[in-house]
Design an enzyme around this catalytic site. Structure first.
Site, PDB file in Angstrom:
ATOM      1  N   TYR A 142       0.851  -1.065   0.360  1.00  0.00           N
ATOM      2  CA  TYR A 142       0.031   0.279  -0.225  1.00  0.00           C
ATOM      3  C   TYR A 142       0.960   1.027   0.481  1.00  0.00           C
ATOM      4  CZ  TYR A 142      -4.758  -2.104   0.202  1.00  0.00           C
ATOM      5  OH  TYR A 142      -5.897  -2.334   1.261  1.00  0.00           O
ATOM      6  N   LYS A 189       3.042 -15.316   2.733  1.00  0.00           N
ATOM      7  CA  LYS A 189       2.968 -16.324   1.123  1.00  0.00           C
ATOM      8  C   LYS A 189       4.852 -16.053   0.997  1.00  0.00           C
ATOM      9  CE  LYS A 189       1.906 -17.611  -2.695  1.00  0.00           C
ATOM     10  NZ  LYS A 189       0.922 -18.514  -3.018  1.00  0.00           N
ATOM     11  N   ASP A 221      -2.991 -18.273   0.237  1.00  0.00           N
ATOM     12  CA  ASP A 221      -3.537 -18.725  -0.427  1.00  0.00           C
ATOM     13  C   ASP A 221      -4.757 -19.914   0.305  1.00  0.00           C
ATOM     14  OD1 ASP A 221      -1.551 -20.420  -0.732  1.00  0.00           O
ATOM     15  OD2 ASP A 221      -1.329 -20.945  -2.292  1.00  0.00           O
ATOM     16  N   ASP A 245      -6.485  -6.888   4.333  1.00  0.00           N
ATOM     17  CA  ASP A 245      -7.645  -6.640   3.553  1.00  0.00           C
ATOM     18  C   ASP A 245      -8.337  -7.505   3.096  1.00  0.00           C
ATOM     19  OD1 ASP A 245      -9.141  -3.703   2.640  1.00  0.00           O
ATOM     20  OD2 ASP A 245      -8.535  -4.392   0.742  1.00  0.00           O
ATOM     21  N   ASP A 249     -12.060  -9.196   4.476  1.00  0.00           N
ATOM     22  CA  ASP A 249     -13.631  -9.590   3.486  1.00  0.00           C
ATOM     23  C   ASP A 249     -14.397 -10.795   3.448  1.00  0.00           C
ATOM     24  OD1 ASP A 249     -13.440  -6.072   3.379  1.00  0.00           O
ATOM     25  OD2 ASP A 249     -14.193  -6.338   1.454  1.00  0.00           O
TER      26      ASP A 249
HETATM   27  C1  IPM Z   1     -10.055  -1.374   3.964  1.00  0.00           C
HETATM   28  C2  IPM Z   1     -10.447  -0.789   2.874  1.00  0.00           C
HETATM   29  C3  IPM Z   1      -9.673   0.492   2.575  1.00  0.00           C
HETATM   30  C4  IPM Z   1      -8.438  -0.622   2.322  1.00  0.00           C
HETATM   31  C5  IPM Z   1      -9.535   1.684   1.484  1.00  0.00           C
HETATM   32  C6  IPM Z   1     -11.156   2.380   1.299  1.00  0.00           C
HETATM   33  C7  IPM Z   1      -8.256   2.181   0.792  1.00  0.00           C
HETATM   34  O1  IPM Z   1     -10.755  -1.622   2.039  1.00  0.00           O
HETATM   35  O2  IPM Z   1     -10.502  -0.100   5.143  1.00  0.00           O
HETATM   36  O3  IPM Z   1     -10.536  -2.176   4.426  1.00  0.00           O
HETATM   37  O4  IPM Z   1      -7.569  -0.714   1.549  1.00  0.00           O
HETATM   38  O5  IPM Z   1      -7.566  -0.715   3.262  1.00  0.00           O
HETATM   39 MN    MN Z   2     -11.120  -3.519   2.664  1.00  0.00          MN
END
Ligand code: IPM
Ligand code: MN
Length: 372
Positions: A142, A189, A221, A245, A249
């Site tokens: 990032y 990884k 993975d 990240d 999710d």
């Molecule tokens: C998160 C979001 C952020 C990230 C974005 C909005 C930059 O997806 O906080 O998980 O990738 O960190």
């Molecule tokens: Mn995110």
């Protein structure tokens, strides 16, 4: 306790979910005799529009001066669909994380008993899941050097980590594991990436000073697969920025909705609390967004200041809303409860946790309860 809280509603559904979290904090103030002062500032696409920058100087200043930041959401499709955009809303959040030194992002994932059948995953697979992701937040790909050649045909993003960056979050993750199920899994990884091999080396060494915590390793993975196959095997997952990240999710699927997942981002001096979800622009202004991730982020804020009882009051009120089905349509497609009503219900139950409103459950199911 007196706290100065910076409010950064941001974009999309950010303002409406954040407003519910503030309602709940106000309920906590009233119930437990605290005084919180809230100051609001723009960030993200709205800040680009109003001030020409995703993180205006005044917003950053407010956050630095505050005891904590409560963040809504960030992002706007206008920018997502324009690869040539010079400035992006997300840069506001990334800069904020960097400037505030928020190197550890803590994302709890759990299967709520009352929501077991909301997840697309089988009940018996997700039942009992309770883990927390420690995601490194201010390093890695990032923030590494970004390059694009003049022709715009070759691009790269550097993933760089130093021992110091790895070790500070690793200590936090081990300390958390000590108070939980005493297991830490490093997700990396290391079969391919040099930076991952450094993570393994540093984490293994630090692990020696936490002998009570069992340490294991998973390639990312495989971890992505294990989170779906057998999520209850995890306790604390430690990982670098981008892997964290992605798998967080993925983890949200276990809870039944990404609208439930809260997070805390902490550093030496600052702390920020935000839902893990994005700005969900399609839902903005429609009163359908799930406010629970934002409300639980407020609970994490209270925990950060050792206000455990207060945080518990919020969590109990959330549990009650989930049990009674006072939820937004992401959790119950035909639900007639909106963002505001769910926020009101939870806030009310913080003030009077024993009060059952004399609610008629049948009316609740029909979305006809007049009390909220
Ligand atoms: C998160 C979001 C952020 C990230 C974005 C909005 C930059 O997806 O906080 O998980 O990738 O960190
Ligand atoms: Mn995110």
């Amino acid at each position: 306790m007196n706290l100065n809280i910076a409010l950064l509603p941001g974009d999309g559904i950010g303002p409406e979910v954040l407003a519910q979290a503030v309602k709940c904090l106000q309920a906590v103030e009233e119930t437990f005799n605290h005084q919180f002062v809230y100051k609001e500032a723009p960030v993200g696409a709205i800040a680009i529009k109003k001030k020409g920058a995703p993180l205006p100087d005044n917003t950053l200043k407010l956050c630095k001066e505050a005891d904590a930041v409560l963040f809504g959401a960030i992002g706007d499709p206008k920018f997502d669909n324009d690869p040539n955009a010079k400035v992006r809303p997300e840069q506001g959040l990334l800069k904020l994380r960097k400037e505030l030194g928020l190197f550890a992002n803590i994302r709890p994932v759990q299967a709520y008993p009352s929501l077991l059948d909301k997840s697309p995953l089988k009940k018996d697979i997700i039942s009992g899941t309770d883990f927390v992701i420690y995601r490194e937040l201010t390093g890695g790909i990032y923030f590494g050097e970004k390059k694009l050649n003049e022709e715009g045909t070759i691009a790269s993003d550097l993933c760089e980590y130093s021992e110091g960056e790895i070790s500070r979050i690793t200590h936090l993750a081990f300390k958390a594991a000590k108070t939980r199920k005493k297991k830490l899994t490093l997700v990396d990884k290391a079969n391919v990436l040099e930076s991952s091999r450094l993570w393994r080396k540093v984490v293994t060494k630090i692990g020696e000073s936490y002998p009570e915590v069992a340490l294991d390793f998973l390639f990312v993975d495989n971890a992505a697969m294990q989170i779906i196959l057998n999520p209850s095997q995890f306790d604390v997952i430690l990982t670098e920025n981008m892997f964290g990240d992605i798998i967080s999710d993925e983890g949200s699927v276990i809870g039944g909705s990404i609208g439930l997942l809260a997070s805390a981002s902490v550093g030496e001096e600052n702390a920020l609390f935000e839902p893990i979800h994005g700005s969900y622009p399609q839902a903005a202004g429609k009163d359908i967004a799930n406010p629970i991730a934002s409300i639980l982020s407020a609970a994490m804020l209270l925990e950060h200041f050792d206000l455990g009882e207060e945080a518990l009051a919020i969590k109990k009120a959330v549990d009650k809303a989930l049990k009674k089905g006072i939820v937004t349509p992401d959790l119950k497609p035909k639900s007639q409860y909106g963002t505001n009503q769910v926020g009101d219900f939870i806030a009310h139950n913080i003030v009077d946790i024993e009060d059952d409103f004399n609610m008629n459950d049948e009316n609740i199911d029909l979305g006809k309860s007049t009390i909220i």
